[in-house]
Design a protein around this motif. Structure first.
Motif, PDB file in Angstrom:
ATOM      1  N   VAL A  74      31.878  13.575  58.125  1.00  0.00           N
ATOM      2  CA  VAL A  74      32.672  12.882  57.106  1.00  0.00           C
ATOM      3  C   VAL A  74      32.510  13.559  55.757  1.00  0.00           C
ATOM      4  CG1 VAL A  74      32.917  10.730  55.795  1.00  0.00           C
ATOM      5  CG2 VAL A  74      32.552  10.643  58.277  1.00  0.00           C
ATOM      6  N   ILE A  75      33.618  13.725  55.061  1.00  0.00           N
ATOM      7  CA  ILE A  75      33.601  14.126  53.658  1.00  0.00           C
ATOM      8  C   ILE A  75      34.162  12.957  52.856  1.00  0.00           C
ATOM      9  CG2 ILE A  75      34.534  15.689  51.905  1.00  0.00           C
ATOM     10  CD1 ILE A  75      34.727  17.854  54.005  1.00  0.00           C
ATOM     11  N   PHE A  76      33.383  12.440  51.915  1.00  0.00           N
ATOM     12  CA  PHE A  76      33.846  11.329  51.096  1.00  0.00           C
ATOM     13  C   PHE A  76      34.757  11.827  49.966  1.00  0.00           C
ATOM     14  CE2 PHE A  76      30.561   8.288  52.622  1.00  0.00           C
ATOM     15  CZ  PHE A  76      31.384   7.171  52.715  1.00  0.00           C
ATOM     16  N   LEU A  77      35.742  11.023  49.634  1.00  0.00           N
ATOM     17  CA  LEU A  77      36.610  11.255  48.484  1.00  0.00           C
ATOM     18  C   LEU A  77      36.209  10.258  47.409  1.00  0.00           C
ATOM     19  CD1 LEU A  77      40.019  11.449  50.405  1.00  0.00           C
ATOM     20  CD2 LEU A  77      38.540  13.351  49.750  1.00  0.00           C
ATOM     21  N   THR A  78      35.792  10.754  46.243  1.00  0.00           N
ATOM     22  CA  THR A  78      35.284   9.857  45.211  1.00  0.00           C
ATOM     23  C   THR A  78      35.930  10.162  43.861  1.00  0.00           C
ATOM     24  OG1 THR A  78      33.428  11.283  44.555  1.00  0.00           O
ATOM     25  CG2 THR A  78      33.056   9.777  46.388  1.00  0.00           C
ATOM     26  N   ALA A  79      35.865   9.179  42.985  1.00  0.00           N
ATOM     27  CA  ALA A  79      36.365   9.358  41.625  1.00  0.00           C
ATOM     28  C   ALA A  79      35.399  10.242  40.839  1.00  0.00           C
ATOM     29  CB  ALA A  79      36.511   8.011  40.936  1.00  0.00           C
ATOM     30  N   LYS A  80      35.928  10.842  39.776  1.00  0.00           N
ATOM     31  CA  LYS A  80      35.168  11.837  39.016  1.00  0.00           C
ATOM     32  C   LYS A  80      33.847  11.290  38.488  1.00  0.00           C
ATOM     33  CE  LYS A  80      35.685  15.226  35.300  1.00  0.00           C
ATOM     34  NZ  LYS A  80      36.604  15.799  34.284  1.00  0.00           N
ATOM     35  N   ASN A  81      33.839  10.037  38.032  1.00  0.00           N
ATOM     36  CA  ASN A  81      32.632   9.498  37.391  1.00  0.00           C
ATOM     37  C   ASN A  81      31.801   8.623  38.320  1.00  0.00           C
ATOM     38  OD1 ASN A  81      34.443   7.444  37.599  1.00  0.00           O
ATOM     39  ND2 ASN A  81      34.220   6.696  35.487  1.00  0.00           N
ATOM     40  N   ALA A  82      32.143   8.608  39.629  1.00  0.00           N
ATOM     41  CA  ALA A  82      31.452   7.711  40.557  1.00  0.00           C
ATOM     42  C   ALA A  82      30.234   8.399  41.171  1.00  0.00           C
ATOM     43  CB  ALA A  82      32.414   7.236  41.635  1.00  0.00           C
ATOM     44  N   VAL A  83      29.231   8.703  40.341  1.00  0.00           N
ATOM     45  CA  VAL A  83      28.034   9.394  40.818  1.00  0.00           C
ATOM     46  C   VAL A  83      27.302   8.553  41.850  1.00  0.00           C
ATOM     47  CG1 VAL A  83      25.811  10.387  40.164  1.00  0.00           C
ATOM     48  CG2 VAL A  83      27.795  10.645  38.656  1.00  0.00           C
ATOM     49  N   ASP A  84      27.197   7.249  41.601  1.00  0.00           N
ATOM     50  CA  ASP A  84      26.493   6.368  42.533  1.00  0.00           C
ATOM     51  C   ASP A  84      27.155   6.378  43.906  1.00  0.00           C
ATOM     52  OD1 ASP A  84      24.730   5.731  40.555  1.00  0.00           O
ATOM     53  OD2 ASP A  84      25.658   3.805  40.050  1.00  0.00           O
ATOM     54  N   ASP A  85      28.497   6.427  43.932  1.00  0.00           N
ATOM     55  CA  ASP A  85      29.213   6.468  45.207  1.00  0.00           C
ATOM     56  C   ASP A  85      28.895   7.743  45.970  1.00  0.00           C
ATOM     57  OD1 ASP A  85      30.359   4.048  44.712  1.00  0.00           O
ATOM     58  OD2 ASP A  85      32.326   4.830  44.130  1.00  0.00           O
ATOM     59  N   ARG A  86      28.829   8.856  45.250  1.00  0.00           N
ATOM     60  CA  ARG A  86      28.549  10.132  45.911  1.00  0.00           C
ATOM     61  C   ARG A  86      27.148  10.129  46.512  1.00  0.00           C
ATOM     62  NH1 ARG A  86      31.153  12.206  41.144  1.00  0.00           N
ATOM     63  NH2 ARG A  86      29.270  13.230  40.370  1.00  0.00           N
ATOM     64  N   VAL A  87      26.190   9.658  45.735  1.00  0.00           N
ATOM     65  CA  VAL A  87      24.805   9.610  46.214  1.00  0.00           C
ATOM     66  C   VAL A  87      24.688   8.674  47.415  1.00  0.00           C
ATOM     67  CG1 VAL A  87      22.450   8.928  45.631  1.00  0.00           C
ATOM     68  CG2 VAL A  87      23.833  10.199  43.977  1.00  0.00           C
ATOM     69  N   ARG A  88      25.315   7.519  47.316  1.00  0.00           N
ATOM     70  CA  ARG A  88      25.251   6.554  48.424  1.00  0.00           C
ATOM     71  C   ARG A  88      25.903   7.130  49.684  1.00  0.00           C
ATOM     72  NH1 ARG A  88      27.840   0.411  48.434  1.00  0.00           N
ATOM     73  NH2 ARG A  88      27.190  -0.133  50.572  1.00  0.00           N
ATOM     74  N   GLY A  89      27.038   7.789  49.508  1.00  0.00           N
ATOM     75  CA  GLY A  89      27.731   8.367  50.656  1.00  0.00           C
ATOM     76  C   GLY A  89      26.900   9.424  51.360  1.00  0.00           C
ATOM     77  N   LEU A  90      26.243  10.293  50.579  1.00  0.00           N
ATOM     78  CA  LEU A  90      25.409  11.338  51.162  1.00  0.00           C
ATOM     79  C   LEU A  90      24.195  10.733  51.873  1.00  0.00           C
ATOM     80  CD1 LEU A  90      25.523  13.957  48.270  1.00  0.00           C
ATOM     81  CD2 LEU A  90      26.630  14.145  50.498  1.00  0.00           C
ATOM     82  N   ARG A  91      23.630   9.688  51.294  1.00  0.00           N
ATOM     83  CA  ARG A  91      22.478   9.040  51.922  1.00  0.00           C
ATOM     84  C   ARG A  91      22.871   8.332  53.219  1.00  0.00           C
ATOM     85  NH1 ARG A  91      19.393   6.580  46.536  1.00  0.00           N
ATOM     86  NH2 ARG A  91      18.260   8.503  46.027  1.00  0.00           N
ATOM     87  N   MET A  92      24.132   7.935  53.308  1.00  0.00           N
ATOM     88  CA  MET A  92      24.603   7.260  54.526  1.00  0.00           C
ATOM     89  C   MET A  92      24.944   8.251  55.636  1.00  0.00           C
ATOM     90  SD  MET A  92      27.041   4.223  53.041  1.00  0.00           S
ATOM     91  CE  MET A  92      27.236   3.438  54.649  1.00  0.00           C
ATOM     92  N   GLY A  93      24.914   9.547  55.307  1.00  0.00           N
ATOM     93  CA  GLY A  93      25.138  10.545  56.344  1.00  0.00           C
ATOM     94  C   GLY A  93      26.378  11.388  56.179  1.00  0.00           C
ATOM     95  N   ALA A  94      27.105  11.212  55.068  1.00  0.00           N
ATOM     96  CA  ALA A  94      28.278  12.059  54.829  1.00  0.00           C
ATOM     97  C   ALA A  94      27.836  13.508  54.650  1.00  0.00           C
ATOM     98  CB  ALA A  94      29.041  11.583  53.592  1.00  0.00           C
ATOM     99  N   GLU A  95      28.662  14.432  55.101  1.00  0.00           N
ATOM    100  CA  GLU A  95      28.343  15.857  55.003  1.00  0.00           C
ATOM    101  C   GLU A  95      28.542  16.397  53.590  1.00  0.00           C
ATOM    102  OE1 GLU A  95      27.290  18.125  57.260  1.00  0.00           O
ATOM    103  OE2 GLU A  95      27.030  16.590  58.802  1.00  0.00           O
ATOM    104  N   ASP A  96      29.520  15.838  52.890  1.00  0.00           N
ATOM    105  CA  ASP A  96      29.883  16.373  51.577  1.00  0.00           C
ATOM    106  C   ASP A  96      30.776  15.355  50.883  1.00  0.00           C
ATOM    107  OD1 ASP A  96      30.141  18.097  49.428  1.00  0.00           O
ATOM    108  OD2 ASP A  96      30.846  19.802  50.619  1.00  0.00           O
TER     109      ASP A  96
END
Length: 217
Positions: A74-96
């Motif tokens: 999975v590659i997550f699509l996130t908003a520019k300022n959503a740092v918490d979303d990116r970190v959470r997504g990677l911790r949940m197992g997203a590849e990028d």
């Protein structure tokens, strides 16, 4: 053929992702909410999922809990300022992750990187007597390099990634040239003829009456 599921509720973004990835030779399915994505995953096999975080019905994080045991990257699509979303997504197992708005070259590079890590995208393709290096874009036969234009190379790679499949002229035009296929043009026919003559595929790349071409392997 690499099959990518695009889960994005904003249709303009979804359309841009689909167009860019289709032009690069991937097959794409688009859905616009998490529930539809879960249904699609049950019915079809996907090599990669592009997953938006903010979705109707079931959000991206909830859907990730469903995807993780299946093992689809999975590659997550996130908003520019959503740092918490990116970190959470990677911790949940997203590849990028890909930050919106994104550059097309970055999108393709990240997709290729994940597919290659999972062994789904070959850096070198051997087919029909040819060796195609997708990193250097060099094509050889019996060790001798074949000089191709960019469009000829794109055509060759499209057929090489879709052996045995009938590719319609409209599909070829959309993926290599972009945009809607103009019925009056012979651009596809002329480029295919030149390309297959250069690579020695005159007997291997067969026209399918009135609709397109198929690579016989």
């Amino acid at each position: 053929m690499i099959h990518i599921l695009i889960v994005e509720d904003e249709k303009p973004i979804s359309d841009l992702l689909r167009l860019s990835l289709t032009k690069a030779g991937y097959h794409c399915t688009c859905v616009y909410d998490g529930a539809s994505a879960a249904d699609a995953i049950e019915k079809e096999i996907f090599d990669l999922i592009l997953l938006d975080v903010m979705l109707p019905c079931v959000n991206g994080f909830e859907l990730m809990e469903y995807i993780r045991p299946i093992g689809i990257p999975v590659i997550f699509l996130t908003a520019k300022n959503a740092v918490d979303d990116r970190v959470r997504g990677l911790r949940m197992g997203a590849e990028d992750y890909i930050v919106k708005p994104f550059e097309i070259l970055e999108l393709l590079a990240r997709v290729e990187g994940v597919l290659r890590r999972h062994g789904k995208l070959q850096a070198a393709i051997s087919i029909g007597g040819l060796e195609i290096n997708t990193l250097s874009m060099i094509v050889t036969r019996d060790g001798q390099e074949i000089a191709l234009t960019k469009k000829e190379y794109d055509l060759l790679l499209l057929f090489a990634r879709n052996p045995g499949i009938v590719l319609y002229k409209s599909t070829i035009y959309e993926r290599v040239w972009g945009g809607e296929y103009p019925e009056s043009t012979r651009t596809v026919e002329l480029h295919v003829q030149r390309m297959k003559k250069k690579v020695g595929w005159n007997k291997r790349l067969s026209p399918v009456y009135t609709v397109g071409y198929r690579l016989e392997v």
